[in-house]
Write a protein that holds these residues in place. Structure first.
Motif, PDB file in Angstrom:
ATOM      1  N   ARG A  68      17.987  52.421  51.120  1.00  0.00           N
ATOM      2  CA  ARG A  68      19.390  52.334  51.545  1.00  0.00           C
ATOM      3  C   ARG A  68      19.815  50.900  51.867  1.00  0.00           C
ATOM      4  O   ARG A  68      20.976  50.536  51.695  1.00  0.00           O
ATOM      5  CB  ARG A  68      19.635  53.230  52.751  1.00  0.00           C
ATOM      6  CG  ARG A  68      19.419  54.708  52.423  1.00  0.00           C
ATOM      7  CD  ARG A  68      19.812  55.588  53.580  1.00  0.00           C
ATOM      8  NE  ARG A  68      21.240  55.589  53.832  1.00  0.00           N
ATOM      9  CZ  ARG A  68      22.141  56.283  53.145  1.00  0.00           C
ATOM     10  NH1 ARG A  68      21.752  57.042  52.147  1.00  0.00           N
ATOM     11  NH2 ARG A  68      23.418  56.229  53.455  1.00  0.00           N
ATOM     12  N   ASP A  69      18.895  50.075  52.326  1.00  0.00           N
ATOM     13  CA  ASP A  69      19.285  48.717  52.719  1.00  0.00           C
ATOM     14  C   ASP A  69      19.293  47.722  51.552  1.00  0.00           C
ATOM     15  O   ASP A  69      19.885  46.656  51.661  1.00  0.00           O
ATOM     16  CB  ASP A  69      18.380  48.207  53.840  1.00  0.00           C
ATOM     17  CG  ASP A  69      16.913  48.274  53.483  1.00  0.00           C
ATOM     18  OD1 ASP A  69      16.547  49.049  52.590  1.00  0.00           O
ATOM     19  OD2 ASP A  69      16.128  47.547  54.117  1.00  0.00           O
ATOM     20  N   ARG A  70      18.668  48.067  50.409  1.00  0.00           N
ATOM     21  CA  ARG A  70      18.589  47.105  49.309  1.00  0.00           C
ATOM     22  C   ARG A  70      19.169  47.609  47.989  1.00  0.00           C
ATOM     23  O   ARG A  70      19.111  46.905  46.988  1.00  0.00           O
ATOM     24  CB  ARG A  70      17.125  46.701  49.096  1.00  0.00           C
ATOM     25  CG  ARG A  70      16.562  45.945  50.291  1.00  0.00           C
ATOM     26  CD  ARG A  70      15.146  45.463  50.065  1.00  0.00           C
ATOM     27  NE  ARG A  70      15.059  44.697  48.847  1.00  0.00           N
ATOM     28  CZ  ARG A  70      13.986  44.695  48.053  1.00  0.00           C
ATOM     29  NH1 ARG A  70      12.944  45.407  48.355  1.00  0.00           N
ATOM     30  NH2 ARG A  70      13.960  43.959  46.968  1.00  0.00           N
ATOM     31  N   HIS A  71      19.694  48.804  47.941  1.00  0.00           N
ATOM     32  CA  HIS A  71      20.211  49.368  46.685  1.00  0.00           C
ATOM     33  C   HIS A  71      21.471  48.632  46.245  1.00  0.00           C
ATOM     34  O   HIS A  71      22.421  48.510  46.994  1.00  0.00           O
ATOM     35  CB  HIS A  71      20.529  50.852  46.867  1.00  0.00           C
ATOM     36  CG  HIS A  71      20.960  51.526  45.595  1.00  0.00           C
ATOM     37  ND1 HIS A  71      22.250  51.481  45.142  1.00  0.00           N
ATOM     38  CD2 HIS A  71      20.262  52.229  44.678  1.00  0.00           C
ATOM     39  CE1 HIS A  71      22.333  52.142  44.005  1.00  0.00           C
ATOM     40  NE2 HIS A  71      21.132  52.613  43.707  1.00  0.00           N
ATOM     41  N   ARG A  72      21.448  48.124  45.012  1.00  0.00           N
ATOM     42  CA  ARG A  72      22.612  47.484  44.400  1.00  0.00           C
ATOM     43  C   ARG A  72      22.798  48.094  43.020  1.00  0.00           C
ATOM     44  O   ARG A  72      21.839  48.221  42.252  1.00  0.00           O
ATOM     45  CB  ARG A  72      22.429  45.965  44.262  1.00  0.00           C
ATOM     46  CG  ARG A  72      22.257  45.226  45.574  1.00  0.00           C
ATOM     47  CD  ARG A  72      23.547  45.277  46.402  1.00  0.00           C
ATOM     48  NE  ARG A  72      23.397  44.639  47.690  1.00  0.00           N
ATOM     49  CZ  ARG A  72      23.024  45.249  48.796  1.00  0.00           C
ATOM     50  NH1 ARG A  72      22.750  46.539  48.780  1.00  0.00           N
ATOM     51  NH2 ARG A  72      22.921  44.614  49.941  1.00  0.00           N
ATOM     52  N   ALA A  73      23.999  48.460  42.679  1.00  0.00           N
ATOM     53  CA  ALA A  73      24.264  49.186  41.443  1.00  0.00           C
ATOM     54  C   ALA A  73      23.866  48.397  40.195  1.00  0.00           C
ATOM     55  O   ALA A  73      23.237  48.944  39.288  1.00  0.00           O
ATOM     56  CB  ALA A  73      25.735  49.565  41.371  1.00  0.00           C
TER      57      ALA A  73
END
Length: 125
Positions: A68-73
């Protein structure tokens, strides 16, 4: 054989078809929506409901791409594309222990034709 080689040379070789994704896989826009949902503090289940996807699909997507803290599309979409590329390295090339004849983690199978019994050790992958 020479005619085929000459034709390929003159025509520029074999053209690869562009990689197309299945509709079952997440699209870039769906990954963007997941990323926006995370930024807004939405749960994975809420994002899944909004996208019409299974909660496990969204959960796996988030976990595969940094949590959740590092997810980038954009990086998630790029990584998914790279994971789906073919040809992939064979299991025997990845795991030298499987290449050893009769040793390591190799799977041994014994088939008896007289009574049709099959005995096998479990495959480690």
């Amino acid at each position: 054989m020479q005619n085929a080689r000459r034709f390929l040379h003159q025509s520029g070789g074999v053209r690869l078809t562009p990689q197309q994704r299945s509709e079952r896989h997440l699209s870039g826009s769906e990954r963007e929506e997941i990323s926006r949902g995370i930024a807004a503090g939405e749960s994975g289940r809420q994002s899944a409901r909004r996208l019409g996807r299974s909660p496990s699909t969204v959960s796996r997507e988030i976990a595969r791409n940094g949590g959740r803290d590092r997810h980038r599309a954009a990086s998630a979409d790029e990584a998914a594309y790279a994971r789906g590329r073919r040809p992939k390295q064979a299991k025997l090339a990845q795991r030298p222990a499987l290449r050893a004849p009769g040793g390591g983690e190799a799977c041994s199978v014994l088939v008896s034709r007289s009574d049709r019994r099959v005995a096998a050790t479990p495959v480690p992958w």
